[in-house]
Design an enzyme around this catalytic site. Structure first.
Site, PDB file in Angstrom:
ATOM      1  N   GLY A  23       0.770  -1.240   0.000  1.00 19.37           N
ATOM      2  CA  GLY A  23       0.000   0.000   0.000  1.00 19.37           C
ATOM      3  C   GLY A  23       0.798   1.284   0.000  1.00 19.37           C
ATOM      4  N   GLU A  59       4.104   4.102   6.034  1.00 24.30           N
ATOM      5  CA  GLU A  59       2.863   3.339   5.849  1.00 24.30           C
ATOM      6  C   GLU A  59       1.846   4.163   5.074  1.00 24.30           C
ATOM      7  OE1 GLU A  59       1.531   0.632   5.933  1.00 24.30           O
ATOM      8  OE2 GLU A  59       1.928  -0.604   7.691  1.00 24.30           O
ATOM      9  N   ASP A  60       0.932   3.466   4.410  1.00 22.84           N
ATOM     10  CA  ASP A  60      -0.191   4.187   3.806  1.00 22.84           C
ATOM     11  C   ASP A  60      -1.269   4.462   4.860  1.00 22.84           C
ATOM     12  OD1 ASP A  60      -0.672   1.476   3.986  1.00 22.84           O
ATOM     13  OD2 ASP A  60      -1.870   1.346   2.175  1.00 22.84           O
ATOM     14  N   ASP A  93      -4.186   1.455  11.141  1.00 19.98           N
ATOM     15  CA  ASP A  93      -5.574   1.166  11.510  1.00 19.98           C
ATOM     16  C   ASP A  93      -5.583   0.661  12.954  1.00 19.98           C
ATOM     17  OD1 ASP A  93      -8.201   0.339  11.596  1.00 19.98           O
ATOM     18  OD2 ASP A  93      -8.144  -0.778   9.734  1.00 19.98           O
ATOM     19  N   PHE A 140     -14.291   2.517   5.167  1.00 22.13           N
ATOM     20  CA  PHE A 140     -13.438   1.807   4.208  1.00 22.13           C
ATOM     21  C   PHE A 140     -12.955   2.774   3.139  1.00 22.13           C
ATOM     22  CE2 PHE A 140     -12.569  -0.622   0.387  1.00 22.13           C
ATOM     23  CZ  PHE A 140     -11.674  -1.542   0.888  1.00 22.13           C
ATOM     24  N   VAL A 141     -11.628   2.884   3.035  1.00 24.07           N
ATOM     25  CA  VAL A 141     -11.050   3.811   2.056  1.00 24.07           C
ATOM     26  C   VAL A 141     -10.174   3.051   1.065  1.00 24.07           C
ATOM     27  CG1 VAL A 141     -11.114   5.899   3.477  1.00 24.07           C
ATOM     28  CG2 VAL A 141      -9.154   4.356   3.684  1.00 24.07           C
ATOM     29  N   ASP A 181      -5.947  -0.618  -1.630  1.00 24.98           N
ATOM     30  CA  ASP A 181      -6.740  -1.367  -2.596  1.00 24.98           C
ATOM     31  C   ASP A 181      -8.128  -1.706  -2.088  1.00 24.98           C
ATOM     32  OD1 ASP A 181      -5.764  -3.342  -0.688  1.00 24.98           O
ATOM     33  OD2 ASP A 181      -6.472  -4.848  -2.113  1.00 24.98           O
ATOM     34  N   ARG A 186      -5.507   0.865  -6.598  1.00 24.08           N
ATOM     35  CA  ARG A 186      -4.289   1.394  -5.971  1.00 24.08           C
ATOM     36  C   ARG A 186      -3.715   2.557  -6.791  1.00 24.08           C
ATOM     37  NH1 ARG A 186      -2.366  -2.238  -1.911  1.00 24.08           N
ATOM     38  NH2 ARG A 186      -2.727  -4.427  -2.339  1.00 24.08           N
TER      39      ARG A 186
HETATM   40  C1  PRP Z   1      -2.703  -2.426   5.327  1.00 18.27           C
HETATM   41  C2  PRP Z   1      -1.809  -1.193   5.434  1.00 18.27           C
HETATM   42  C3  PRP Z   1      -1.013  -1.440   6.682  1.00 18.27           C
HETATM   43  C4  PRP Z   1      -1.969  -2.248   7.540  1.00 18.27           C
HETATM   44  C5  PRP Z   1      -2.612  -1.348   8.542  1.00 18.27           C
HETATM   45  O1  PRP Z   1      -1.986  -3.436   4.669  1.00 18.27           O
HETATM   46  O2  PRP Z   1      -0.993  -1.030   4.303  1.00 18.27           O
HETATM   47  O3  PRP Z   1       0.177  -2.167   6.417  1.00 18.27           O
HETATM   48  O4  PRP Z   1      -2.964  -2.795   6.673  1.00 18.27           O
HETATM   49  O5  PRP Z   1      -3.468  -2.057   9.380  1.00 18.27           O
HETATM   50  P1  PRP Z   1      -3.157  -2.292  10.914  1.00 18.27           P
HETATM   51  O6  PRP Z   1      -2.786  -0.961  11.507  1.00 18.27           O
HETATM   52  O7  PRP Z   1      -4.490  -2.786  11.458  1.00 18.27           O
HETATM   53  O8  PRP Z   1      -2.069  -3.300  11.038  1.00 18.27           O
HETATM   54  P2  PRP Z   1      -2.693  -4.677   3.961  1.00 18.27           P
HETATM   55  O9  PRP Z   1      -2.596  -5.871   4.862  1.00 18.27           O
HETATM   56  O10 PRP Z   1      -4.071  -4.275   3.514  1.00 18.27           O
HETATM   57  O11 PRP Z   1      -1.754  -4.973   2.718  1.00 18.27           O
HETATM   58  P3  PRP Z   1      -1.409  -4.045   1.457  1.00 18.27           P
HETATM   59  O12 PRP Z   1      -0.579  -2.895   1.946  1.00 18.27           O
HETATM   60  O13 PRP Z   1      -0.638  -4.945   0.577  1.00 18.27           O
HETATM   61  O14 PRP Z   1      -2.703  -3.586   0.839  1.00 18.27           O
END
Ligand code: PRP
Length: 181
Positions: free
Chosen positions: A51, A106-107, A110, A159-160, A166, A172
């Site tokens: 991400g 990070e993107d 959460d 949800f964003v 993605d 993306r």
């Molecule tokens: C997303 C995002 C962070 C994580 C955040 O990754 O990029 O790495 O979730 O969530 P958290 O704070 O609850 O740990 P994802 O698993 O969706 O993978 P991606 O980056 O490949 O889309």
């Protein structure tokens, strides 16, 4: 070879939460802050795939310092509704962190599980400093007490997708962040 044209904005799902222009403007501000904070130094940006890839690419250009980028990939399980999630690192850092100024990029943060896990792991590699920069932060959903030093936008628990985030592997490539109505 034929290719499909990109969808018109009105055909995209959801609505715009943060325009592409605002994303870029905020990244420039973050870049200036990081430049000021690491003046004379050479931070190593560690991007969490997938991400954060678009974000780190734009962020590094907004930082007026010699920088390096490395990439990690993490899979998390049991996050969201549980407080005991686990993370598996599927791609590790490829350079030594010893004595380096690290900015984990990070993107979105959460629950905080991914960042919490990575910070603990990287701290053991004895960097000089360790900070977190995330484009988005959902503070209300936090289950792990992580400090995010540089935050682009605080967003509601919705949800964003777009700009690296993605929706089932899609969107993306959007310049803006969208949200489901
Ligand atoms: C997303 C995002 C962070 C994580 C955040 O990754 O990029 O790495 O979730 O969530 P958290 O704070 O609850 O740990 P994802 O698993 O969706 O993978 P991606 O980056 O490949 O889309």
């Amino acid at each position: 070879m034929t290719s499909n044209p990109p969808p018109a904005a009105e055909e995209l799902p959801g609505e715009v939460l943060i325009t592409g222009r605002k994303v870029q403007s905020r990244i420039n501000e973050l870049g200036r802050r990081i430049t000021d904070d690491y003046l004379g130094g050479s931070p190593l940006l560690i991007c969490v795939l997938n991400g954060a890839a678009p974000f780190v690419t734009d962020l590094v250009q907004a930082i007026r310092l010699p920088t390096e980028i490395d990439y990690v990939m993490a899979e998390s399980y049991g996050q969201g509704t549980q407080s005991s999630g686990t993370v598996r690192l599927t791609r590790d850092v490829s350079v030594p962190l010893l004595g380096r100024d690290i900015v984990l990029v990070e993107d979105i943060v959460d629950t905080g599980l991914t960042v919490h896990f990575l910070l603990q792991r990287f701290a053991r590699l004895e960097p000089k400093s360790l900070r977190v920069c995330s484009l988005l932060s959902k503070r209300k959903t936090r289950l792990y007490p992580v400090v995010v030093d540089y935050i682009g936008f605080e967003i509601p628990d919705r949800f964003v997708f777009g700009y690296g985030l993605d929706w089932s592997g899609n969107y993306r490539d959007l310049r803006e962040i969208r949200v489901l109505e």
